[in-house]
Design an enzyme around this catalytic site. Structure first.
Site, PDB file in Angstrom:
ATOM      1  N   SER A   1     -14.718  13.637  60.886  1.00 50.35           N
ATOM      2  CA  SER A   1     -13.890  13.366  59.741  1.00 50.35           C
ATOM      3  C   SER A   1     -12.439  13.203  59.951  1.00 50.35           C
ATOM      4  O   SER A   1     -11.776  13.727  60.615  1.00 50.35           O
ATOM      5  CB  SER A   1     -14.214  14.451  58.552  1.00 50.35           C
ATOM      6  OG  SER A   1     -13.332  14.226  57.501  1.00 50.35           O
TER       7      SER A   1
ATOM      8  N   GLN B   1     -14.959   8.928  61.285  1.00 51.55           N
ATOM      9  CA  GLN B   1     -14.883   8.541  59.608  1.00 51.55           C
ATOM     10  C   GLN B   1     -13.607   8.316  59.166  1.00 51.55           C
ATOM     11  O   GLN B   1     -12.538   9.230  59.460  1.00 51.55           O
ATOM     12  CB  GLN B   1     -15.545   9.759  58.935  1.00 51.55           C
ATOM     13  CG  GLN B   1     -15.640   9.507  57.606  1.00 51.55           C
ATOM     14  CD  GLN B   1     -14.381  10.181  56.866  1.00 51.55           C
ATOM     15  OE1 GLN B   1     -13.971  11.313  57.141  1.00 51.55           O
ATOM     16  NE2 GLN B   1     -13.997   9.151  55.893  1.00 51.55           N
TER      17      GLN B   1
ATOM     18  N   TYR C   1     -10.362   7.003  56.235  1.00 52.47           N
ATOM     19  CA  TYR C   1     -10.165   6.743  54.843  1.00 52.47           C
ATOM     20  C   TYR C   1      -9.034   5.582  54.950  1.00 52.47           C
ATOM     21  O   TYR C   1      -8.254   5.568  56.073  1.00 52.47           O
ATOM     22  CB  TYR C   1      -9.609   7.907  54.265  1.00 52.47           C
ATOM     23  CG  TYR C   1     -10.801   8.937  53.808  1.00 52.47           C
ATOM     24  CD1 TYR C   1     -11.886   8.673  52.897  1.00 52.47           C
ATOM     25  CD2 TYR C   1     -10.739  10.163  54.267  1.00 52.47           C
ATOM     26  CE1 TYR C   1     -12.735   9.545  52.390  1.00 52.47           C
ATOM     27  CE2 TYR C   1     -11.711  11.236  54.007  1.00 52.47           C
ATOM     28  CZ  TYR C   1     -12.765  10.732  53.275  1.00 52.47           C
ATOM     29  OH  TYR C   1     -13.746  11.766  52.722  1.00 52.47           O
TER      30      TYR C   1
ATOM     31  N   THR D   1     -15.693   5.374  55.033  1.00 51.25           N
ATOM     32  CA  THR D   1     -16.191   5.881  53.487  1.00 51.25           C
ATOM     33  C   THR D   1     -15.685   4.985  52.447  1.00 51.25           C
ATOM     34  O   THR D   1     -14.354   5.209  52.322  1.00 51.25           O
ATOM     35  CB  THR D   1     -15.826   7.442  53.771  1.00 51.25           C
ATOM     36  OG1 THR D   1     -16.423   8.124  54.708  1.00 51.25           O
ATOM     37  CG2 THR D   1     -16.524   7.854  52.359  1.00 51.25           C
TER      38      THR D   1
ATOM     39  N   LYS E   1     -19.749   3.430  54.577  1.00 52.75           N
ATOM     40  CA  LYS E   1     -20.761   4.780  54.249  1.00 52.75           C
ATOM     41  C   LYS E   1     -20.341   4.969  52.772  1.00 52.75           C
ATOM     42  O   LYS E   1     -19.295   5.107  52.258  1.00 52.75           O
ATOM     43  CB  LYS E   1     -20.029   5.908  55.010  1.00 52.75           C
ATOM     44  CG  LYS E   1     -20.985   7.376  54.403  1.00 52.75           C
ATOM     45  CD  LYS E   1     -20.467   8.519  55.275  1.00 52.75           C
ATOM     46  CE  LYS E   1     -20.734   9.797  54.695  1.00 52.75           C
ATOM     47  NZ  LYS E   1     -19.846  10.285  53.825  1.00 52.75           N
TER      48      LYS E   1
ATOM     49  N   HIS F   1     -22.520  10.639  48.978  1.00 51.35           N
ATOM     50  CA  HIS F   1     -21.748  11.803  49.507  1.00 51.35           C
ATOM     51  C   HIS F   1     -22.150  13.236  49.325  1.00 51.35           C
ATOM     52  O   HIS F   1     -21.486  14.077  48.901  1.00 51.35           O
ATOM     53  CB  HIS F   1     -20.217  11.726  48.819  1.00 51.35           C
ATOM     54  CG  HIS F   1     -19.116  11.912  49.721  1.00 51.35           C
ATOM     55  ND1 HIS F   1     -18.264  10.820  50.280  1.00 51.35           N
ATOM     56  CD2 HIS F   1     -18.498  13.062  50.150  1.00 51.35           C
ATOM     57  CE1 HIS F   1     -17.269  11.551  51.000  1.00 51.35           C
ATOM     58  NE2 HIS F   1     -17.348  12.531  50.876  1.00 51.35           N
TER      59      HIS F   1
ATOM     60  N   ILE G   1     -31.073  15.128  52.431  1.00 45.66           N
ATOM     61  CA  ILE G   1     -32.253  15.599  53.278  1.00 45.66           C
ATOM     62  C   ILE G   1     -32.231  16.990  53.876  1.00 45.66           C
ATOM     63  O   ILE G   1     -31.382  17.570  54.316  1.00 45.66           O
ATOM     64  CB  ILE G   1     -32.036  14.550  54.598  1.00 45.66           C
ATOM     65  CG1 ILE G   1     -32.581  12.960  54.132  1.00 45.66           C
ATOM     66  CG2 ILE G   1     -32.733  14.992  55.822  1.00 45.66           C
ATOM     67  CD1 ILE G   1     -31.982  11.945  54.945  1.00 45.66           C
TER      68      ILE G   1
ATOM     69  N   ARG H   1     -25.234  19.062  54.719  1.00 41.74           N
ATOM     70  CA  ARG H   1     -25.441  20.535  54.318  1.00 41.74           C
ATOM     71  C   ARG H   1     -26.224  21.092  55.509  1.00 41.74           C
ATOM     72  O   ARG H   1     -26.215  22.182  56.056  1.00 41.74           O
ATOM     73  CB  ARG H   1     -25.756  20.724  53.034  1.00 41.74           C
ATOM     74  CG  ARG H   1     -24.475  20.563  52.242  1.00 41.74           C
ATOM     75  CD  ARG H   1     -24.864  20.588  50.518  1.00 41.74           C
ATOM     76  NE  ARG H   1     -23.795  20.322  49.588  1.00 41.74           N
ATOM     77  CZ  ARG H   1     -23.923  19.209  49.065  1.00 41.74           C
ATOM     78  NH1 ARG H   1     -24.846  18.222  49.495  1.00 41.74           N
ATOM     79  NH2 ARG H   1     -22.929  18.909  48.279  1.00 41.74           N
TER      80      ARG H   1
HETATM   81  C1  LIG Z   1     -18.450  20.217  52.614  1.00 41.10           C
HETATM   82  C2  LIG Z   1     -18.637  18.691  52.978  1.00 41.10           C
HETATM   83  C3  LIG Z   1     -17.568  18.149  53.656  1.00 41.10           C
HETATM   84  C4  LIG Z   1     -17.598  16.442  53.508  1.00 41.10           C
HETATM   85  N1  LIG Z   1     -16.576  15.896  53.845  1.00 41.10           N
HETATM   86  C5  LIG Z   1     -16.602  14.492  54.180  1.00 41.10           C
HETATM   87  C6  LIG Z   1     -15.695  13.688  54.827  1.00 41.10           C
HETATM   88  O1  LIG Z   1     -14.670  14.300  55.067  1.00 41.10           O
HETATM   89  N2  LIG Z   1     -15.962  12.294  54.825  1.00 41.10           N
HETATM   90  C7  LIG Z   1     -17.105  11.789  54.526  1.00 41.10           C
HETATM   91  O2  LIG Z   1     -17.118  10.579  54.597  1.00 41.10           O
HETATM   92  N3  LIG Z   1     -17.975  12.453  54.045  1.00 41.10           N
HETATM   93  C8  LIG Z   1     -17.859  13.870  54.042  1.00 41.10           C
HETATM   94  N4  LIG Z   1     -18.973  14.694  53.331  1.00 41.10           N
HETATM   95  C9  LIG Z   1     -20.372  13.749  53.046  1.00 41.10           C
HETATM   96  C10 LIG Z   1     -21.297  13.899  54.027  1.00 41.10           C
HETATM   97  O3  LIG Z   1     -20.959  13.050  55.337  1.00 41.10           O
HETATM   98  C11 LIG Z   1     -22.455  13.456  53.804  1.00 41.10           C
HETATM   99  O4  LIG Z   1     -22.401  12.033  53.078  1.00 41.10           O
HETATM  100  C12 LIG Z   1     -23.313  14.465  52.821  1.00 41.10           C
HETATM  101  O5  LIG Z   1     -22.996  15.639  53.121  1.00 41.10           O
HETATM  102  C13 LIG Z   1     -24.697  14.243  52.611  1.00 41.10           C
HETATM  103  O6  LIG Z   1     -25.469  14.843  51.776  1.00 41.10           O
HETATM  104  P1  LIG Z   1     -26.169  16.304  52.243  1.00 41.10           P
HETATM  105  O7  LIG Z   1     -25.114  17.264  52.342  1.00 41.10           O
HETATM  106  O8  LIG Z   1     -27.181  16.506  51.212  1.00 41.10           O
HETATM  107  O9  LIG Z   1     -26.646  15.878  53.631  1.00 41.10           O
HETATM  108  C14 LIG Z   1     -18.944  15.980  53.291  1.00 41.10           C
HETATM  109  C15 LIG Z   1     -19.963  16.823  52.620  1.00 41.10           C
HETATM  110  C16 LIG Z   1     -19.715  18.244  52.399  1.00 41.10           C
HETATM  111  C17 LIG Z   1     -20.998  18.865  52.178  1.00 41.10           C
END
Ligand SMILES: Cc1cc2nc3c(=O)[nH]c(=O)nc-3n(C[C@H](O)[C@H](O)[C@H](O)COP(=O)(O)O)c2cc1C
Length: 395
Positions: free
Chosen positions: A109, A130, A132, A158, A254, A278, A312, A333
């Site tokens: 990230s 990833q 921004y 993203t 994304k 997300h 998932i 997660r």
């Molecule tokens: C704690 C946390 C931090 C995240 N940080 C980012 C991030 O910095 N950039 C991003 O594009 N997505 C981020 N995401 C989203 C994840 O890349 C992903 O899209 C998402 O976790 C998928 O859903 P799931 O947790 O149910 O598998 C984050 C998700 C979580 C849970």
């Protein structure tokens, strides 16, 4: 409860909850607003059933896939997530190493806590950066150049975070970077002293993708400030088209959710799109990627690699997404709770269990390769959804 007692997503979640101070656990565990979308993301998979075939000779299963030019030994990858060293002191180092063990892709990230260069040098599995989009176009170019020089294979922009989601659990605990804890939040840290000991006895917390370019030392320059002051809410398709040209390599968006946006992504030269909300952390009440998958695969699946993430938790979820036409799926997660619970061995155990589940489920489905999974393997329970499916099959 110990790592060896963790057999599924919920077990890892329980162990993570025991180990982490409440504010940090809730940062991972929470979603936006009423968390409706967050809950639906996983429920969506229960609206259809798998139809297994038998007596197909399934001794050897090959679950490898190729997405955006990268060969993955299994059809799931670790989606980029922020702040991993807050969850466990090994952070991104643990996730990259575990992903390498299973020969799959991992994301780093923009808000990562280990540098993309260090991870690229140490590991040979494909790496996603990833990104921004910043108001300062020079900064965008410099950061892309940095990722290019490091040898990052895939750029992932993203697009569902044009502004921050409303995460009310974080408001209640005072979770932010730097911390601005409420009294309740502070008490939560006090009753989990091991986390604090680990935090202060390991390398200082940093955001190496950003701190070379942005002063994140505190005050207005918090992560909240980064989103409101540095990122560009006027970002549009022309801006992204210019980025795709400048990167001149594998580039995915994304957070795409509509057919129209998927078509535009293909038109401007993206090689992949990821259906995502997300993990339910941005627009609550938005549709789930799984529910939206077939429509988008039908529209652009022959032009770009369509992937999905959000919700998932199981091998069968992966099989359902692949049956609808996803090329691979991302998890967040699913590896973050294991990271928080036990560092690298935790992530390795979670990915290993997932790999075993996918293999077992493929055998039970009577398939030996991912491309043998098709919509004929699925039946939707809801008659309306089923009619839509029949319509699509006929078309
Ligand atoms: C704690 C946390 C931090 C995240 N940080 C980012 C991030 O910095 N950039 C991003 O594009 N997505 C981020 N995401 C989203 C994840 O890349 C992903 O899209 C998402 O976790 C998928 O859903 P799931 O947790 O149910 O598998 C984050 C998700 C979580 C849970």
């Amino acid at each position: 409860m110990r790592l060896k007692d963790c057999h599924n997503f919920q077990d890892f979640r329980t162990l993570a909850k025991r180990r982490l101070p409440g504010p940090i656990f809730n940062y991972i565990d929470g979603g936006a607003d009423d968390e409706v979308t967050y809950r639906e993301n996983t429920r969506a998979f229960d609206r259809c059933d798998l139809l297994p075939s038998v007596l197909r000779g399934v001794k050897d299963v090959d679950m490898s896939v190729t997405v955006m030019g990268q060969k993955l030994d299994m059809p799931i990858y670790c989606s980029p997530t922020a702040l991993q060293r807050l969850f466990h002191h090994q952070g991104e180092r643990a996730v990259a190493a575990a992903a390498e063990k299973y020969s799959t892709m991992f994301g780093v990230s923009s808000l990562g806590t280990v540098s993309l260069e260090e991870l690229r040098q140490k590991h040979k599995n494909p790496q996603v950066y990833q990104f921004y989009f910043h108001k300062d176009r020079g900064l965008n170019s410099a950061m892309m150049q940095r990722a290019k020089e490091a040898g990052v294979e895939v750029m992932m922009l993203t697009v569902d975070s044009i502004t921050g989601g409303n995460r009310e659990r974080d408001l209640r605990t005072g979770f932010s970077i730097p911390f601005r804890l409420t009294l309740g939040g502070m008490i939560q840290f006090a009753i989990k002293p091991m986390w604090g000991i680990n935090y202060v006895t390991h390398e200082k917390f940093r955001l190496p993708q950003l701190d070379e370019h942005v002063d994140m030392s505190g005050g207005a320059s918090s992560i909240g400030g980064y989103f409101t002051d540095m990122l560009d809410p006027s970002m549009n398709w022309d801006d992204v088209a210019a980025m795709v040209r400048e990167w001149d390599g594998q580039f995915c968006l994304k957070g795409i959710m509509t057919v129209e946006d998927a078509r535009r992504a293909a038109e401007i030269g993206c090689t992949g799109i990821i259906l995502s909300n997300h993990g339910g952390r941005q627009l609550d009440g938005s549709r789930t990627p799984f529910d939206q998958l077939a429509e988008i695969v039908d529209a652009v699946g022959d032009r770009v690699d369509v992937m999905m993430d959000s919700g998932i938790q199981r091998g069968t979820h992966v099989l359902k997404a692949l049956s609808l036409g996803a090329k691979a799926v991302g998890v967040g997660r699913h590896y973050l709770y294991p990271l928080a619970a036990a560092g690298q061995p935790g992530v390795e155990r979670a990915l290993g269990l997932m790999r075993a589940e996918i293999e077992r489920d493929m055998k039970l489905m009577g398939v030996t390769r991912v491309d043998q999974l098709t919509r004929a393997n699925l039946r939707f329970r809801d008659p309306v959804a089923a009619r839509g499916e029949a319509h699509r099959n006929a078309a």
